[in-house]
Design an enzyme around this catalytic site. Structure first.
Site, mmCIF file in Angstrom:
data_model
loop_
_atom_site.group_PDB
_atom_site.id
_atom_site.type_symbol
_atom_site.label_atom_id
_atom_site.label_comp_id
_atom_site.label_asym_id
_atom_site.label_seq_id
_atom_site.Cartn_x
_atom_site.Cartn_y
_atom_site.Cartn_z
ATOM 1 N N SER A 265 -2.562 -2.788 -1.246
ATOM 2 C CA SER A 265 -3.545 -3.435 -0.377
ATOM 3 C C SER A 265 -4.705 -4.014 -1.178
ATOM 4 O O SER A 265 -5.025 -3.551 -2.275
ATOM 5 C CB SER A 265 -4.104 -2.435 0.632
ATOM 6 O OG SER A 265 -3.068 -1.802 1.336
HETATM 7 N N1 SAH Z 1 -1.031 2.652 0.242
HETATM 8 C C1 SAH Z 1 -0.247 1.761 -0.573
HETATM 9 C C2 SAH Z 1 0.094 0.504 0.191
HETATM 10 C C3 SAH Z 1 1.555 0.277 0.137
HETATM 11 S S1 SAH Z 1 2.226 -0.902 1.266
HETATM 12 C C4 SAH Z 1 -0.919 1.487 -1.890
HETATM 13 O O1 SAH Z 1 -2.057 1.937 -2.095
HETATM 14 O O2 SAH Z 1 -0.305 0.851 -2.752
HETATM 15 C C5 SAH Z 1 2.913 0.153 2.505
HETATM 16 C C6 SAH Z 1 4.003 1.090 2.083
HETATM 17 O O3 SAH Z 1 4.465 1.734 3.268
HETATM 18 C C7 SAH Z 1 5.219 0.453 1.447
HETATM 19 O O4 SAH Z 1 5.434 1.000 0.193
HETATM 20 C C8 SAH Z 1 6.358 0.800 2.414
HETATM 21 O O5 SAH Z 1 7.591 1.058 1.775
HETATM 22 C C9 SAH Z 1 5.815 2.045 3.074
HETATM 23 N N2 SAH Z 1 6.416 2.395 4.368
HETATM 24 C C10 SAH Z 1 6.795 1.572 5.376
HETATM 25 N N3 SAH Z 1 7.295 2.285 6.402
HETATM 26 C C11 SAH Z 1 7.229 3.604 6.034
HETATM 27 C C12 SAH Z 1 7.581 4.828 6.655
HETATM 28 N N4 SAH Z 1 8.120 4.886 7.883
HETATM 29 N N5 SAH Z 1 7.362 5.972 5.974
HETATM 30 C C13 SAH Z 1 6.830 5.961 4.740
HETATM 31 N N6 SAH Z 1 6.456 4.832 4.111
HETATM 32 C C14 SAH Z 1 6.660 3.662 4.734
#
Ligand code: SAH
Length: 215
Positions: free
Chosen positions: A62
């Site tokens: 993000s």
């Molecule tokens: N907090 C992260 C942002 C990553 S983007 C950072 O600081 O980099 C969001 C993430 O959510 C992705 O990696 C995606 O694979 C994950 N995601 C999506 N659906 C999910 C679920 N049901 N359970 C766990 N992770 C999930």
């Protein structure tokens, strides 16, 4: 390294302090976590820019402002237990741990989970526990959580997460009926009541799972 520290300082001044991030613990954590180590090597020079960056598998780390905003919305305090859904790069988890919180974080993509686990271990963020699973089901074995933060956008607030939120507790999640455009929803539990408010428009990658979008 010095360059990166300077980039971080500039990021805090120009992207956070001027846009309503006032929580001192959040600002301090954003100043100290080495964000450039959470992006692919080829993108390191862009790590402190004012936008999200790809981390592989169609996912993103993000934008710094969004990480700070979500961290501030949950009213962080050292010692609180926080569940994050969507570990991704591990950056948001590191920011929460840097503020002294006990972090539980769930990721559904194996490679991202493994990379974040290794990096957080290398950087000695010992207060972060990671799990490979569908985070829309929460992490019931370690519930309840004082705070829950979902960093992917779903069609609804997953019921298991509301159930696993402590009382008092604060949950934040991007929710939207269409993909890629959501509103940031804050759910507060207090005295047995659950109150929901919206904090405006955001754009996150999809939350995929039982209580999210279909993969
Ligand atoms: N907090 C992260 C942002 C990553 S983007 C950072 O600081 O980099 C969001 C993430 O959510 C992705 O990696 C995606 O694979 C994950 N995601 C999506 N659906 C999910 C679920 N049901 N359970 C766990 N992770 C999930």
């Amino acid at each position: 390294m010095l360059d990166m520290k300077r980039n971080r300082e500039r990021m805090v001044k120009q992207q956070l302090e001027t846009r309503g991030i006032t929580d001192l613990a959040v600002l301090a954590a954003m100043r100290s976590v080495p964000r450039h180590l959470f992006v692919q090597e080829a993108l390191r020079a862009q790590a402190y820019e004012d936008h999200p960056l790809p981390i592989g598998h169609g996912q993103t780390i993000s934008q710094p402002f969004i990480v700070a905003l979500m961290s501030q919305i949950i009213e962080p305090q050292a010692g609180l237990r926080v569940l994050e859904i969507g570990t991704g790069s591990g950056y948001q988890a590191a920011v929460l741990a840097e503020m002294g919180m006990d972090v539980y974080t769930v990721e559904r993509i194996r490679e991202l989970h493994a990379a974040a686990r290794d990096l957080l271990r290398t950087l000695k963020y010992r207060k972060v526990r990671l799990k490979l699973d569908d985070g829309t089901l929460g992490w019931p074995e370690a519930a309840p959580y004082d705070r829950i933060l979902v960093t992917a956008g779903g069609p609804e607030v997953p019921l298991p997460l509301i159930e696993q939120l402590a009382d008092p507790g604060i949950l934040v999640i991007p929710v939207g009926a269409s993909k890629r455009m959501q509103e940031l929803v804050v759910v507060r539990k207090q005295g047995g009541r659950v109150v929901r408010e919206s904090k405006g428009g955001v754009a996150f990658v999809d939350l995929v799972g039982t209580h999210g979008w279909r993969g």
